[in-house]
Each structure stands twice: as C-alpha cells, then as structure tokens.
Design a protein around this motif. Structure first.
Motif, PDB file in Angstrom:
ATOM      1  N   ASN A   3       1.654   4.475  11.368  1.00 42.09           N
ATOM      2  CA  ASN A   3       0.843   3.350  10.881  1.00 42.09           C
ATOM      3  C   ASN A   3       1.429   1.990  11.239  1.00 42.09           C
ATOM      4  O   ASN A   3       0.926   0.961  10.795  1.00 42.09           O
ATOM      5  CB  ASN A   3       0.651   3.454   9.360  1.00 42.09           C
ATOM      6  N   LEU A   4       2.479   1.963  12.073  1.00 40.32           N
ATOM      7  CA  LEU A   4       3.030   0.662  12.466  1.00 40.32           C
ATOM      8  C   LEU A   4       2.030  -0.084  13.341  1.00 40.32           C
ATOM      9  O   LEU A   4       1.439   0.491  14.251  1.00 40.32           O
ATOM     10  CB  LEU A   4       4.340   0.815  13.247  1.00 40.32           C
ATOM     11  N   GLY A  39      -0.377  -6.104   1.180  1.00 40.40           N
ATOM     12  CA  GLY A  39       0.509  -4.963   0.967  1.00 40.40           C
ATOM     13  C   GLY A  39       0.876  -4.226   2.237  1.00 40.40           C
ATOM     14  O   GLY A  39       1.317  -3.079   2.187  1.00 40.40           O
ATOM     15  N   THR A  40       0.692  -4.883   3.371  1.00 41.32           N
ATOM     16  CA  THR A  40       0.968  -4.215   4.643  1.00 41.32           C
ATOM     17  C   THR A  40       1.988  -4.977   5.491  1.00 41.32           C
ATOM     18  O   THR A  40       2.307  -4.551   6.594  1.00 41.32           O
ATOM     19  CB  THR A  40      -0.327  -4.059   5.468  1.00 41.32           C
ATOM     20  N   ASP A  41       2.483  -6.118   4.994  1.00 43.53           N
ATOM     21  CA  ASP A  41       3.483  -6.901   5.726  1.00 43.53           C
ATOM     22  C   ASP A  41       4.826  -6.777   5.016  1.00 43.53           C
ATOM     23  O   ASP A  41       4.898  -6.927   3.802  1.00 43.53           O
ATOM     24  CB  ASP A  41       3.088  -8.382   5.760  1.00 43.53           C
ATOM     25  N   THR A  77       0.859  -1.181   0.000  1.00 45.61           N
ATOM     26  CA  THR A  77       0.000   0.000   0.000  1.00 45.61           C
ATOM     27  C   THR A  77       0.899   1.235   0.000  1.00 45.61           C
ATOM     28  O   THR A  77       2.064   1.177   0.430  1.00 45.61           O
ATOM     29  CB  THR A  77      -0.897   0.052   1.250  1.00 45.61           C
ATOM     30  N   ALA A  78       0.361   2.340  -0.455  1.00 46.08           N
ATOM     31  CA  ALA A  78       1.160   3.562  -0.553  1.00 46.08           C
ATOM     32  C   ALA A  78       1.763   3.926   0.803  1.00 46.08           C
ATOM     33  O   ALA A  78       2.934   4.302   0.895  1.00 46.08           O
ATOM     34  CB  ALA A  78       0.298   4.703  -1.087  1.00 46.08           C
ATOM     35  N   ARG A  88       4.264  -5.371  10.392  1.00 45.94           N
ATOM     36  CA  ARG A  88       2.893  -5.194   9.904  1.00 45.94           C
ATOM     37  C   ARG A  88       2.469  -3.743  10.079  1.00 45.94           C
ATOM     38  O   ARG A  88       2.609  -3.180  11.158  1.00 45.94           O
ATOM     39  CB  ARG A  88       1.973  -6.122  10.712  1.00 45.94           C
ATOM     40  N   PHE A  89       1.978  -3.161   8.991  1.00 44.52           N
ATOM     41  CA  PHE A  89       1.451  -1.794   9.049  1.00 44.52           C
ATOM     42  C   PHE A  89      -0.069  -1.819   8.965  1.00 44.52           C
ATOM     43  O   PHE A  89      -0.664  -2.809   8.547  1.00 44.52           O
ATOM     44  CB  PHE A  89       2.018  -0.947   7.896  1.00 44.52           C
ATOM     45  N   GLU A  90      -0.676  -0.716   9.354  1.00 44.70           N
ATOM     46  CA  GLU A  90      -2.132  -0.575   9.237  1.00 44.70           C
ATOM     47  C   GLU A  90      -2.510  -0.515   7.766  1.00 44.70           C
ATOM     48  O   GLU A  90      -1.744  -0.033   6.946  1.00 44.70           O
ATOM     49  CB  GLU A  90      -2.611   0.741   9.891  1.00 44.70           C
ATOM     50  N   GLU A  91      -3.733  -0.950   7.456  1.00 46.87           N
ATOM     51  CA  GLU A  91      -4.197  -0.863   6.068  1.00 46.87           C
ATOM     52  C   GLU A  91      -4.595   0.557   5.739  1.00 46.87           C
ATOM     53  O   GLU A  91      -4.943   1.317   6.600  1.00 46.87           O
ATOM     54  CB  GLU A  91      -5.382  -1.799   5.850  1.00 46.87           C
TER      55      GLU A  91
END
Ligand code: ZN
Length: 228
Positions: free
Chosen positions: A198-199, A157-159, A114-115, A225-228
């Motif tokens: 966003n972590l 797209g967040t890992d 993700t961006a 892992r980041f937030e979506e």
C-alpha cells in the motif's frame, strides 16, 4: 490577504492578484497530491493552473465532476486554505505500544492512522529489528483526521513522517548532511517501506537514495504516503 475578490479558473474573473493567491495556495497544498506539481506563481491564469485546480478538486475536495473553478466563498477555496475535508467515516487506529522497534517523536494524539497505514508501520519496524536499529515515527494524523498544522497533508491517516536513521542509534533528530546520518540504514528503511503493497510515495532529499522523490524541506524526515 486570503480573500479572493472574484472567481479564479474556468470561466472565472481571473484578476491577477486572485490568480496569484490561488497559485500560492495550490503550491502550499502540492504536498497533498502529487498530481499538482509546482506552479509558477505568475498571477496569470493558464493551462497548468487550471490542471492544478482540477487535480486539487478531484483528489482533495473530492468533487465527482470538478468544474476547475475557485469561487471566493466556495468549498475549493476553503479547502485550499486548509479547512477540514469531509469527516471520514473510517475509524483510525492509534500507533502505540512498547517493544514495537520504533519510538514516537511527536505526541501520542498525532499518531492516528488508517488500519492499513498503522499495520504497515508496524511491519516495517519489525522487518528492521534484525538489522539492529529502531525507527522514529513523527506525525501521522489526529484521531478524527482533518487539518494538522503545520502540514498541508496528514489529514487522512495515510501520511507518516519518519526520521532518517542515525548511525549511532540515538533517539534524536538528524539531517542528511549530518555526520550521524546513516545512508545505509535509511536505505534499508526505504526498501522495507517499498515492500508494503500500500505504499504510495516517499518524499525525501537524499539524492543518492533510490525510491524517493525530492521535495523541499525533506532533509530531516521522510514523508511517507500510503494508499487509503
Ligand atoms: Zn509529512
């Protein structure tokens, strides 16, 4: 082996071998959502197993009202076996470009995210540049998301997998028990990651490291892992 003879969970038939199979698959997928935790694989339908099914349905299958039940031909079971989640309509961005103070240790087609995830990785790499070391980025996701073997996660797209930092600056793998592993540098990496709003979480097995969670197999990489 991966066939259920009957339904498992709320109101299910709950045959021993079916329950056992569901528990095993839930554990394989526990990596995806911290809500599941690790289940004892008993073959007995219990509260913990039901909670894990509900968590999986909520977090991964994205059911609005989870029914707590795994049917042999249902969506929950297919996704527990690793089928693709619904195609995401968020366009992924590819992590690429030289001089970013990072290098890729898997192939280019595996570093889409993700961006905001990609931006965070760039931020973290930039923050670490003055400290004189780069970071090593592994798997993120495919361009369209979905299953990325051998992982249970890395679908959205967040890992992001990141190597622990070496003391000698070589572009090579390292484990936490390796003399070339730098706890101090990896600590800077962990701190830089935590500075990103966003972590969500970091799985990593250096027991002297604050801000990370132990997870089996994470002695040679940090799973971020980041937030979506
Ligand atoms: Zn990972």
């Amino acid at each position: 082996m991966y066939r259920l003879t009957g339904s498992v969970g709320q109101g299910g038939r709950n045959a021993h071998d079916d329950v056992l199979l569901v528990q095993k698959q839930l554990n394989k997928n526990a990596h995806i959502t911290s809500a599941i935790g690790t289940l004892p694989e008993t073959g007995i339908m219990d509260e913990a197993t039901l909670r894990a099914i509900l968590s999986f349905q909520r977090a991964v299958v994205r059911l609005g009202s989870p029914d707590g039940r795994v049917d042999p031909h249902g969506r929950t079971w297919r996704m527990l076996l690793g089928d693709q989640p619904q195609a995401t309509n968020v366009a992924f961005v590819q992590l690429s470009g030289e001089n970013g103070n990072f290098y890729l240790y898997e192939s280019q087609d595996r570093v889409w995210g993700t961006a905001s995830t990609i931006q965070s990785i760039r931020n973290v790499a930039a923050v670490l540049k003055p400290h004189g070391f780069e970071i090593a980025i592994g798997d993120i996701s495919f361009q369209q998301g979905g299953r990325m073997a051998p992982h249970g996660s890395h679908r959205r797209g967040t890992d992001v997998d990141i190597r622990p930092v070496r003391a000698d600056g070589r572009r090579a793998p390292v484990t936490i028990s390796d003399p070339n592993y730098s706890h101090a540098r990896t600590k800077l990496l962990v701190e830089a990651l935590h500075a990103e709003p966003n972590l969500k979480l970091i799985l990593f097995n250096d027991s002297k490291m604050a801000g990370v969670r132990f997870w089996e197999g994470h002695h040679n990489h940090l799973h971020v892992r980041f937030e979506e």
